[in-house]
Write an enzyme that holds these catalytic residues in place. Structure first.
Site, short mmCIF file in Angstrom:
data_model
loop_
_atom_site.label_atom_id
_atom_site.label_comp_id
_atom_site.label_asym_id
_atom_site.label_seq_id
_atom_site.Cartn_x
_atom_site.Cartn_y
_atom_site.Cartn_z
N TYR A 65 10.29 -10.94 -14.32
CA TYR A 65 9.18 -10.29 -13.62
C TYR A 65 7.85 -10.96 -13.96
N LEU A 72 8.48 -1.65 2.39
CA LEU A 72 9.21 -0.40 2.11
C LEU A 72 10.53 -0.70 1.41
N THR A 73 10.42 -1.38 0.29
CA THR A 73 11.58 -1.57 -0.59
C THR A 73 11.90 -0.21 -1.21
N HIS A 123 12.43 -7.72 -25.02
CA HIS A 123 11.38 -6.68 -24.97
C HIS A 123 10.10 -7.15 -25.67
N GLY A 139 0.80 -1.24 0.00
CA GLY A 139 0.00 0.00 0.00
C GLY A 139 0.82 1.28 0.00
N THR A 174 -1.10 -8.76 -13.87
CA THR A 174 -0.67 -7.92 -14.99
C THR A 174 -0.95 -8.58 -16.33
N ASP A 175 -1.15 -7.76 -17.34
CA ASP A 175 -1.33 -8.30 -18.70
C ASP A 175 -0.04 -8.93 -19.23
N GLU A 176 1.10 -8.68 -18.54
CA GLU A 176 2.37 -9.24 -19.03
C GLU A 176 2.43 -10.75 -18.91
N ARG A 226 15.79 -3.26 -24.49
CA ARG A 226 15.63 -4.14 -23.32
C ARG A 226 15.70 -5.58 -23.83
N ALA A 237 7.26 -13.80 -15.36
CA ALA A 237 7.23 -15.22 -15.00
C ALA A 237 6.88 -15.37 -13.52
N LYS A 275 5.19 -13.19 -11.72
CA LYS A 275 3.77 -12.82 -11.56
C LYS A 275 2.88 -13.97 -12.02
P1 NAD Z 1 5.38 -0.55 -6.97
O1 NAD Z 1 6.73 -1.14 -7.24
O2 NAD Z 1 5.19 0.92 -7.11
O3 NAD Z 1 4.92 -0.92 -5.48
C1 NAD Z 1 5.14 -2.19 -4.93
C2 NAD Z 1 4.99 -2.05 -3.41
O4 NAD Z 1 5.14 -3.35 -2.83
C3 NAD Z 1 6.05 -1.16 -2.78
O5 NAD Z 1 5.46 -0.29 -1.83
C4 NAD Z 1 6.98 -2.14 -2.09
O6 NAD Z 1 7.63 -1.61 -0.94
C5 NAD Z 1 6.02 -3.26 -1.73
N1 NAD Z 1 6.66 -4.56 -1.54
C6 NAD Z 1 7.58 -5.14 -2.37
N2 NAD Z 1 7.94 -6.35 -1.86
C7 NAD Z 1 7.22 -6.52 -0.72
C8 NAD Z 1 7.13 -7.56 0.24
N3 NAD Z 1 7.87 -8.67 0.12
N4 NAD Z 1 6.30 -7.41 1.28
C9 NAD Z 1 5.55 -6.29 1.42
N5 NAD Z 1 5.60 -5.27 0.55
C10 NAD Z 1 6.41 -5.38 -0.51
O7 NAD Z 1 4.38 -1.36 -7.89
P2 NAD Z 1 3.03 -0.91 -8.61
O8 NAD Z 1 3.37 -0.39 -9.94
O9 NAD Z 1 2.23 -0.11 -7.67
O10 NAD Z 1 2.35 -2.33 -8.82
C11 NAD Z 1 1.47 -2.87 -7.82
C12 NAD Z 1 0.95 -4.20 -8.32
O11 NAD Z 1 0.25 -4.01 -9.54
C13 NAD Z 1 2.05 -5.22 -8.62
O12 NAD Z 1 1.61 -6.47 -8.18
C14 NAD Z 1 2.19 -5.19 -10.13
O13 NAD Z 1 2.61 -6.43 -10.61
C15 NAD Z 1 0.77 -4.86 -10.54
N6 NAD Z 1 0.59 -4.14 -11.82
C16 NAD Z 1 1.28 -2.97 -12.04
C17 NAD Z 1 1.05 -2.28 -13.23
C18 NAD Z 1 1.77 -0.98 -13.55
O14 NAD Z 1 1.70 -0.51 -14.70
N7 NAD Z 1 2.45 -0.35 -12.61
C19 NAD Z 1 0.15 -2.77 -14.17
C20 NAD Z 1 -0.52 -3.97 -13.90
C21 NAD Z 1 -0.29 -4.63 -12.71
O1 DAU Z 2 1.69 -4.09 -18.62
C1 DAU Z 2 1.67 -3.98 -17.22
C2 DAU Z 2 3.07 -3.79 -16.72
O2 DAU Z 2 3.44 -2.47 -17.10
C3 DAU Z 2 3.23 -3.98 -15.22
O3 DAU Z 2 2.96 -5.32 -14.90
C4 DAU Z 2 4.65 -3.61 -14.76
O4 DAU Z 2 4.73 -3.67 -13.35
C5 DAU Z 2 4.95 -2.21 -15.23
O5 DAU Z 2 6.29 -1.88 -14.89
C6 DAU Z 2 4.74 -2.08 -16.74
O6 DAU Z 2 5.71 -2.90 -17.44
P1 DAU Z 2 6.40 -2.37 -18.79
O7 DAU Z 2 7.68 -3.09 -18.97
O8 DAU Z 2 5.45 -2.36 -19.92
O9 DAU Z 2 6.63 -0.84 -18.34
P2 DAU Z 2 7.84 0.17 -18.51
O10 DAU Z 2 7.36 1.48 -18.02
O11 DAU Z 2 9.11 -0.36 -17.95
O12 DAU Z 2 8.00 0.23 -20.10
C7 DAU Z 2 6.92 0.64 -20.92
C8 DAU Z 2 7.38 0.65 -22.37
O13 DAU Z 2 8.38 1.66 -22.54
C9 DAU Z 2 8.03 -0.66 -22.80
O14 DAU Z 2 7.74 -0.91 -24.17
C10 DAU Z 2 9.52 -0.37 -22.63
C11 DAU Z 2 9.61 1.10 -22.96
N1 DAU Z 2 10.69 1.82 -22.24
C12 DAU Z 2 10.75 1.73 -20.89
C13 DAU Z 2 11.72 2.39 -20.20
C14 DAU Z 2 11.78 2.28 -18.69
C15 DAU Z 2 11.61 2.57 -22.96
O15 DAU Z 2 11.57 2.63 -24.20
N2 DAU Z 2 12.58 3.23 -22.26
C16 DAU Z 2 12.68 3.17 -20.91
O16 DAU Z 2 13.60 3.79 -20.33
#
Ligand code: NAD
Ligand code: DAU
Length: 338
Positions: free
Chosen positions: A145, A35-36, A271, A8, A121-123, A268, A147, A149
């Site tokens: 990541y 709090l990573t 990618h 949270g 996640t959709d990934e 990446r 894998a 999830k």
């Molecule tokens: P984030 O990295 O911003 O936050 C993750 C949080 O989890 C952090 O506060 C961290 O301290 C905490 N955490 C990590 N390991 C922990 C542990 N072992 N115990 C307790 N807390 C821990 O991530 P986010 O972008 O907010 O993503 C949240 C969730 O949504 C994730 O499960 C991610 O896979 C999913 N998700 C993210 C996106 C996106 O675009 N950001 C999209 C789809 C799904």
């Molecule tokens: O699709 C949901 C996922 O979206 C979540 O599960 C992940 O937690 C979240 O990190 C995100 O993953 P992506 O790998 O898609 O997000 P990211 O922001 O890292 O990258 C988005 C796109 O932008 C991807 O095609 C890679 C590209 N990119 C990313 C970075 C960080 C760049 O071209 N340059 C960059 O520096």
């Protein structure tokens, strides 16, 4: 309802805490967060008197069992969430996203009547070059990541099938908005652009993602928590397919910065070329994104413009070490993005 919200203090989790406090003031909230580097107490500062916060690890059974014993539902956001970091070292990804999920599931099973929501996640579907991933599609995760999830998702499914746990899963698309750690593409590009720094675009910049505003994603999760059918998976998307060049141009235009800040850098590894989900099922449950793609980007960019102390303290700390390690050589050998 009494909720345990894991992760949270992170990006989506902290936005979800705010949503619940606004929309369901009768609910009580306990947050557990390790709090990573990605967890930030500042994300919950304005609501700290209205929640109970536990600094702990979801893979620690003793802590988790005690907390889950007192709640009606667990909403699991906690994860290691950045693809690039998982390519450097996946140990924490396996521990939190797999072992941590299993620890929460076991605790939820022991708490009669407890609902469990896995934020996924959709990934997990892997790259889709044409069409849209449906909830029934096979999983094909391609980064450590995704894998990890997918491993978590499969455990959730197994606890539903084997033990009848009241479990639901959401699989969300790329989410943007306030409180996102500036390693992810949009906050990285926005904060770099504000400072006149180059925007590192991987490969040819043609990889496609679907961008959802964080409040919309949180509303989808909340709907599934309260109305989703046990054992079901719900995709959360918005059908906006933008490639990375589109994203960088949007950010630069919104900030009035020159497009010459774009740089094409070494890709990446592995990618994924495109993600796109079919989100008919959650639309039928009653959700649709309320923010247009323009509002989604505009609100996000404005938040970073007006909250510079929040991200400057991150970018000047440990993040700088990661940035140099991951991008230093990439930017030194970059090509102009236009
Ligand atoms: P984030 O990295 O911003 O936050 C993750 C949080 O989890 C952090 O506060 C961290 O301290 C905490 N955490 C990590 N390991 C922990 C542990 N072992 N115990 C307790 N807390 C821990 O991530 P986010 O972008 O907010 O993503 C949240 C969730 O949504 C994730 O499960 C991610 O896979 C999913 N998700 C993210 C996106 C996106 O675009 N950001 C999209 C789809 C799904
Ligand atoms: O699709 C949901 C996922 O979206 C979540 O599960 C992940 O937690 C979240 O990190 C995100 O993953 P992506 O790998 O898609 O997000 P990211 O922001 O890292 O990258 C988005 C796109 O932008 C991807 O095609 C890679 C590209 N990119 C990313 C970075 C960080 C760049 O071209 N340059 C960059 O520096």
């Amino acid at each position: 309802m009494k909720l345990l919200i894991t992760g949270g203090a992170g990006f989506i989790g902290s936005n979800y805490v705010h949503l619940v406090l606004e929309e369901h003031p009768e609910d009580s909230i306990t947050v557990i967060d390790k709090l990573t580097y990605a967890g930030n107490p500042a994300n919950l500062e304005d609501v700290q008197d209205r929640i109970s916060f536990v600094h702990g690890d979801i893979a620690d059974a003793d802590v988790v069992n005690d907390l889950v014993a007192g709640v009606d539902a667990v909403v699991n956001f906690a994860a290691e969430s950045h693809v690039d970091r998982s390519l450097e070292n996946s140990d924490d990804f396996i521990r939190t996203n797999v072992q941590g999920t299993k620890t929460l599931l076991k605790a939820a099973l022991d708490r009669a009547g407890c609902r469990y929501l896995q934020v996924s996640t959709d990934e997990v579907y892997g790259a889709v070059l044409t069409g849209h991933s449906r909830e029934t599609d096979a999983l094909d995760p391609r980064s450590p990541y995704s894998a990890a999830k997918a491993g978590g998702d499969l455990l959730v499914r197994s606890y539903f099938s084997s033990y009848g746990l009241d479990a639901v899963i959401t699989r969300g698309a790329n989410t943007i908005g306030p409180h996102q750690y500036p390693e992810k593409v949009v906050p990285l590009f926005v904060t770099n652009a504000i400072d006149g720094e180059p925007l590192p675009i991987y490969g040819d910049g043609q990889a496609v993602r679907d961008y959802v505003y964080v409040r919309d994603h949180c509303e989808a999760i909340d709907l599934v928590l309260r109305k989703g059918r046990a054992g079901e998976i719900y995709n959360v998307g918005a059908s906006r397919e933008l490639n990375t060049i589109d994203v960088s141009d949007r950010v630069l235009d919104l900030l009035g910065k020159p497009r010459t800040l774009k740089r094409l850098v070494t890709d990446r590894p592995g990618h994924d070329r495109r993600y796109s989900v079919d989100w008919t099922k959650i639309r039928e449950l009653g959700w649709t994104p309320r923010h247009s793609v323009d509002e989604t980007f505009d609100r996000t960019v404005r938040w970073y413009e007006t909250h510079q102390p929040w991200w400057r303290s991150i970018k000047s700390g440990d993040f700088a070490v990661f940035y140099e390690r991951w991008y230093g050589q990439r930017l030194a050998s970059a090509r102009a993005g236009e």
